[in-house]
Design a protein around this motif. Structure first.
Motif, PDB file in Angstrom:
ATOM      1  N   THR A 181      -0.465  13.369  -0.462  1.00 23.51           N
ATOM      2  CA  THR A 181      -0.551  12.634  -1.720  1.00 23.51           C
ATOM      3  C   THR A 181      -0.613  11.148  -1.427  1.00 23.51           C
ATOM      4  OG1 THR A 181       0.781  14.340  -2.805  1.00 23.51           O
ATOM      5  CG2 THR A 181       0.580  12.229  -3.943  1.00 23.51           C
ATOM      6  N   ILE A 182      -1.693  10.513  -1.848  1.00 21.31           N
ATOM      7  CA  ILE A 182      -1.866   9.078  -1.625  1.00 21.31           C
ATOM      8  C   ILE A 182      -1.207   8.316  -2.769  1.00 21.31           C
ATOM      9  CG2 ILE A 182      -3.560   7.200  -1.495  1.00 21.31           C
ATOM     10  CD1 ILE A 182      -5.440   9.233  -0.091  1.00 21.31           C
ATOM     11  N   GLN A 183      -0.270   7.412  -2.420  1.00 22.29           N
ATOM     12  CA  GLN A 183       0.354   6.551  -3.417  1.00 22.29           C
ATOM     13  C   GLN A 183      -0.413   5.243  -3.577  1.00 22.29           C
ATOM     14  OE1 GLN A 183       2.637   7.869  -0.933  1.00 22.29           O
ATOM     15  NE2 GLN A 183       3.251   9.498  -2.300  1.00 22.29           N
ATOM     16  N   MET A 184      -0.917   4.702  -2.467  1.00 19.65           N
ATOM     17  CA  MET A 184      -1.740   3.484  -2.494  1.00 19.65           C
ATOM     18  C   MET A 184      -2.923   3.718  -1.565  1.00 19.65           C
ATOM     19  SD  MET A 184       1.016   0.363  -2.395  1.00 19.65           S
ATOM     20  CE  MET A 184      -0.244  -0.882  -2.633  1.00 19.65           C
ATOM     21  N   PRO A 185      -4.154   3.595  -2.075  1.00 13.31           N
ATOM     22  CA  PRO A 185      -5.321   3.804  -1.210  1.00 13.31           C
ATOM     23  C   PRO A 185      -5.395   2.732  -0.138  1.00 13.31           C
ATOM     24  CG  PRO A 185      -5.986   2.976  -3.360  1.00 13.31           C
ATOM     25  CD  PRO A 185      -4.510   3.229  -3.435  1.00 13.31           C
ATOM     26  N   PHE A 186      -6.114   3.027   0.924  1.00 12.05           N
ATOM     27  CA  PHE A 186      -6.266   2.101   2.037  1.00 12.05           C
ATOM     28  C   PHE A 186      -7.262   1.020   1.628  1.00 12.05           C
ATOM     29  CE2 PHE A 186      -7.767   0.852   6.325  1.00 12.05           C
ATOM     30  CZ  PHE A 186      -6.538   0.527   6.868  1.00 12.05           C
ATOM     31  N   GLU A 187      -6.751  -0.168   1.366  1.00 12.63           N
ATOM     32  CA  GLU A 187      -7.574  -1.291   0.931  1.00 12.63           C
ATOM     33  C   GLU A 187      -6.872  -2.592   1.287  1.00 12.63           C
ATOM     34  OE1 GLU A 187      -7.944  -0.303  -3.186  1.00 12.63           O
ATOM     35  OE2 GLU A 187      -6.037  -1.192  -3.724  1.00 12.63           O
ATOM     36  N   ILE A 188      -7.550  -3.712   1.081  1.00 10.41           N
ATOM     37  CA  ILE A 188      -6.941  -4.995   1.402  1.00 10.41           C
ATOM     38  C   ILE A 188      -5.887  -5.317   0.344  1.00 10.41           C
ATOM     39  CG2 ILE A 188      -7.317  -7.467   1.688  1.00 10.41           C
ATOM     40  CD1 ILE A 188     -10.045  -6.818   2.875  1.00 10.41           C
ATOM     41  N   ALA A 189      -4.653  -5.536   0.812  1.00  7.96           N
ATOM     42  CA  ALA A 189      -3.523  -5.838  -0.069  1.00  7.96           C
ATOM     43  C   ALA A 189      -3.450  -7.348  -0.319  1.00  7.96           C
ATOM     44  CB  ALA A 189      -2.221  -5.351   0.582  1.00  7.96           C
ATOM     45  N   PHE A 190      -2.638  -7.747  -1.287  1.00  9.77           N
ATOM     46  CA  PHE A 190      -2.570  -9.163  -1.656  1.00  9.77           C
ATOM     47  C   PHE A 190      -2.085 -10.046  -0.517  1.00  9.77           C
ATOM     48  CE2 PHE A 190       1.698  -7.776  -2.908  1.00  9.77           C
ATOM     49  CZ  PHE A 190       2.481  -8.807  -2.406  1.00  9.77           C
ATOM     50  N   TRP A 191      -1.385  -9.487   0.471  1.00  8.48           N
ATOM     51  CA  TRP A 191      -0.922 -10.303   1.598  1.00  8.48           C
ATOM     52  C   TRP A 191      -1.992 -10.442   2.688  1.00  8.48           C
ATOM     53  CZ3 TRP A 191       1.407  -5.662   0.246  1.00  8.48           C
ATOM     54  CH2 TRP A 191       1.206  -4.597   1.119  1.00  8.48           C
ATOM     55  N   GLY A 192      -3.159  -9.841   2.459  1.00  8.38           N
ATOM     56  CA  GLY A 192      -4.286 -10.062   3.353  1.00  8.38           C
ATOM     57  C   GLY A 192      -4.466  -9.045   4.464  1.00  8.38           C
ATOM     58  N   SER A 193      -3.723  -7.953   4.445  1.00  9.49           N
ATOM     59  CA  SER A 193      -3.852  -6.895   5.452  1.00  9.49           C
ATOM     60  C   SER A 193      -4.472  -5.660   4.817  1.00  9.49           C
ATOM     61  CB  SER A 193      -2.474  -6.511   6.000  1.00  9.49           C
ATOM     62  OG  SER A 193      -1.876  -7.590   6.659  1.00  9.49           O
ATOM     63  N   TRP A 194      -5.115  -4.832   5.642  1.00 10.19           N
ATOM     64  CA  TRP A 194      -5.499  -3.498   5.197  1.00 10.19           C
ATOM     65  C   TRP A 194      -4.221  -2.683   5.105  1.00 10.19           C
ATOM     66  CZ3 TRP A 194     -10.016  -1.753   3.392  1.00 10.19           C
ATOM     67  CH2 TRP A 194     -11.157  -2.512   3.628  1.00 10.19           C
ATOM     68  N   TYR A 195      -4.014  -1.981   3.997  1.00 12.63           N
ATOM     69  CA  TYR A 195      -2.748  -1.278   3.787  1.00 12.63           C
ATOM     70  C   TYR A 195      -2.977  -0.042   2.925  1.00 12.63           C
ATOM     71  CZ  TYR A 195       2.004  -0.339   2.239  1.00 12.63           C
ATOM     72  OH  TYR A 195       3.207   0.263   1.976  1.00 12.63           O
ATOM     73  N   GLY A 196      -2.262   1.018   3.242  1.00 11.45           N
ATOM     74  CA  GLY A 196      -2.262   2.216   2.423  1.00 11.45           C
ATOM     75  C   GLY A 196      -0.954   2.965   2.599  1.00 11.45           C
ATOM     76  N   MET A 197      -0.582   3.732   1.589  1.00 15.66           N
ATOM     77  CA  MET A 197       0.698   4.447   1.611  1.00 15.66           C
ATOM     78  C   MET A 197       0.471   5.866   1.083  1.00 15.66           C
ATOM     79  SD  MET A 197       4.282   3.143  -0.088  1.00 15.66           S
ATOM     80  CE  MET A 197       3.648   3.056  -1.746  1.00 15.66           C
ATOM     81  N   PHE A 198       1.094   6.847   1.727  1.00 19.35           N
ATOM     82  CA  PHE A 198       0.923   8.239   1.328  1.00 19.35           C
ATOM     83  C   PHE A 198       2.072   9.090   1.850  1.00 19.35           C
ATOM     84  CE2 PHE A 198      -1.099   7.563   5.373  1.00 19.35           C
ATOM     85  CZ  PHE A 198      -0.718   8.652   6.128  1.00 19.35           C
ATOM     86  N   THR A 199       2.147  10.293   1.316  1.00 14.94           N
ATOM     87  CA  THR A 199       3.046  11.329   1.830  1.00 14.94           C
ATOM     88  C   THR A 199       2.150  12.411   2.407  1.00 14.94           C
ATOM     89  OG1 THR A 199       4.662  10.825   0.113  1.00 14.94           O
ATOM     90  CG2 THR A 199       4.891  12.950   1.226  1.00 14.94           C
ATOM     91  N   ASP A 200       2.416  12.785   3.655  1.00 15.39           N
ATOM     92  CA  ASP A 200       1.542  13.779   4.282  1.00 15.39           C
ATOM     93  C   ASP A 200       1.832  15.178   3.753  1.00 15.39           C
ATOM     94  OD1 ASP A 200       3.687  14.918   5.778  1.00 15.39           O
ATOM     95  OD2 ASP A 200       3.153  13.832   7.610  1.00 15.39           O
TER      96      ASP A 200
END
Length: 141
Positions: free
Chosen positions: A108-127
């Motif tokens: 389940t993806i909580q945050m898709p992998f994309e550029i976050a406001f702090w300027g990094s590629w970021y994503g969050m999920f539960t496997d």
């Protein structure tokens, strides 16, 4: 080399907990609060602004612990047992994207992998096994 770091989630006492960890391990605390977040469609309530959005405790380059307070404005409170996520910091965007896509498959993806406001590629999920993960790639400046 890809690094894996423990990310600890709290319900309002993150700074207190990390001050305790700092007393035990030493190191430097770096704190960002919800009030420091860019304004969005979902404003931060005044009661949440001083909570910890993100912090890290860097212990002489030997150990890194990260954490945050869950904000009622953005997520449900954490429960004991689901308040730890593993953070992966790959060396390249391609490796970060591969890890995110493969580990999140069937989960389940909580945050898709994309550029976050702090300027990094970021994503969050539960496997698919119920383990929480964060993938963060710092874009070279």
């Amino acid at each position: 080399m890809t690094k894996v770091t423990a990310y600890l989630l709290f319900n309002g006492n993150c700074e207190t907990a990390f001050n305790f960890y700092k007393d035990v391990f030493g190191g430097e605390l770096h704190i960002m609060r919800y009030k420091d977040m860019p304004q969005s469609d979902q404003p931060v309530p005044d009661s949440e602004k001083e909570k910890v959005l993100h912090l890290n405790l860097d212990v002489k380059g030997e150990m890194l612990l990260m954490g945050s307070d869950c904000s009622e404005a953005f997520s449900p409170p954490v429960k004991f047992g689901d308040n730890i996520a593993l953070t992966i910091s790959p060396d390249s965007e391609e490796e970060a994207r591969r890890i995110f896509n493969e580990l999140s498959e069937g989960g389940t993806i909580q945050m898709p992998f994309e550029i976050a406001f702090w300027g990094s590629w970021y994503g969050m999920f539960t496997d698919k096994f119920g383990i929480s993960w964060m993938v963060n790639y710092d874009i070279p400046k």
